[in-house]
Design an enzyme around this catalytic site. Structure first.
Site, PDB file in Angstrom:
ATOM      1  CB  CYS A  43      -0.938  -0.053   1.219  1.00 23.16           C
ATOM      2  SG  CYS A  43      -1.920  -1.607   1.013  1.00 23.16           S
ATOM      3  N   PRO A  46       1.619   7.776   0.010  1.00 18.97           N
ATOM      4  CG  PRO A  46       2.175   9.388   0.234  1.00 18.97           C
ATOM      5  CD  PRO A  46       2.117   8.034   0.417  1.00 18.97           C
ATOM      6  CE  LYS A  49       4.446   3.989   6.741  1.00 24.12           C
ATOM      7  NZ  LYS A  49       3.770   5.061   5.849  1.00 24.12           N
ATOM      8  CG  ASP A  67      -2.448   3.225  -3.387  1.00 27.93           C
ATOM      9  OD1 ASP A  67      -1.267   3.106  -2.058  1.00 27.93           O
ATOM     10  OD2 ASP A  67      -3.089   3.186  -3.522  1.00 27.93           O
ATOM     11  CB  CYS A 168      -2.346   5.163  11.176  1.00 28.90           C
ATOM     12  SG  CYS A 168      -3.783   5.600   9.991  1.00 28.90           S
TER      13      CYS A 168
END
Length: 183
Positions: A43, A46, A49, A67, A168
């Protein structure tokens, strides 16, 4: 104080740095890829990572930056180009189907889509926008994505065989229960 936003400085535009919070780069540090590995970021948009992964890999090996959301790909591709990443393949697939395309992967990063309940301090509106049903849907998707990551990774890799799962969110449904499910 500068009138130029930090993401508009010549250094940023030239790819000398990427803005990230600690919670964004810690999963990459935990994955700890090395040169010449085959790594998948499930994933990726933007791209913060992914660009860090490429840096740790010293632009060697193969880095698949996937993505599912096609609208997020321009920011991913832009950041990969801006930071000079040369070992990446960008893919637009449902992460649950990636094992059909990639196998014998050394390392997989799954920073899974989640409810965002862990960033309420930064965006208090999240607690008003999320329902229990949203969290349950996220948890179900996360379980499917993590199973796909397990199917992709090569447990007998000489250098890897690792998966890092992160969100998150701070909910048990999206963290401990997902890990318990696959174990």
């Amino acid at each position: 104080e500068s009138q130029v936003p930090i993401a508009a400085t010549p250094e940023y535009l030239a790819g000398h740095y990427m803005l990230q919070s600690a919670s964004s780069f810690l999963p990459v540090m935990a994955l700890a890829p090395v040169e010449n590995e085959f790594v998948v970021d499930m994933c990726a948009s933007p791209g913060g990572k992914s660009t860090y992964l490429a840096s740790l890999m010293k632009n060697t090996g193969t880095l698949v930056c996937n993505d599912f959301n096609k609208k997020r790909l321009p920011s991913l591709i832009g950041n990969l180009h801006r930071l000079g990443v040369r070992n990446a393949i960008v893919s637009n697939e449902d992460g649950r189907k990636l094992p059909h395309r990639f196998s014998k992967v050394d390392r997989v990063l799954l920073d899974a889509p989640c409810s965002g309940m862990g960033v309420i301090a930064r965006d208090p509106s999240i607690k008003l926008q999320r329902s229990v049903k949203d969290i349950q849907r996220s948890s179900h998707l996360q379980k499917e994505l993590l199973l796909a990551a397990i199917d992709m990774v090569d447990a007998h890799s000489k250098t890897g065989g690792y998966i890092v799962y992160s969100t998150c969110s701070i909910t048990l449904f999206e963290n401990e229960e997902v890990a318990d499910y696959v174990l």
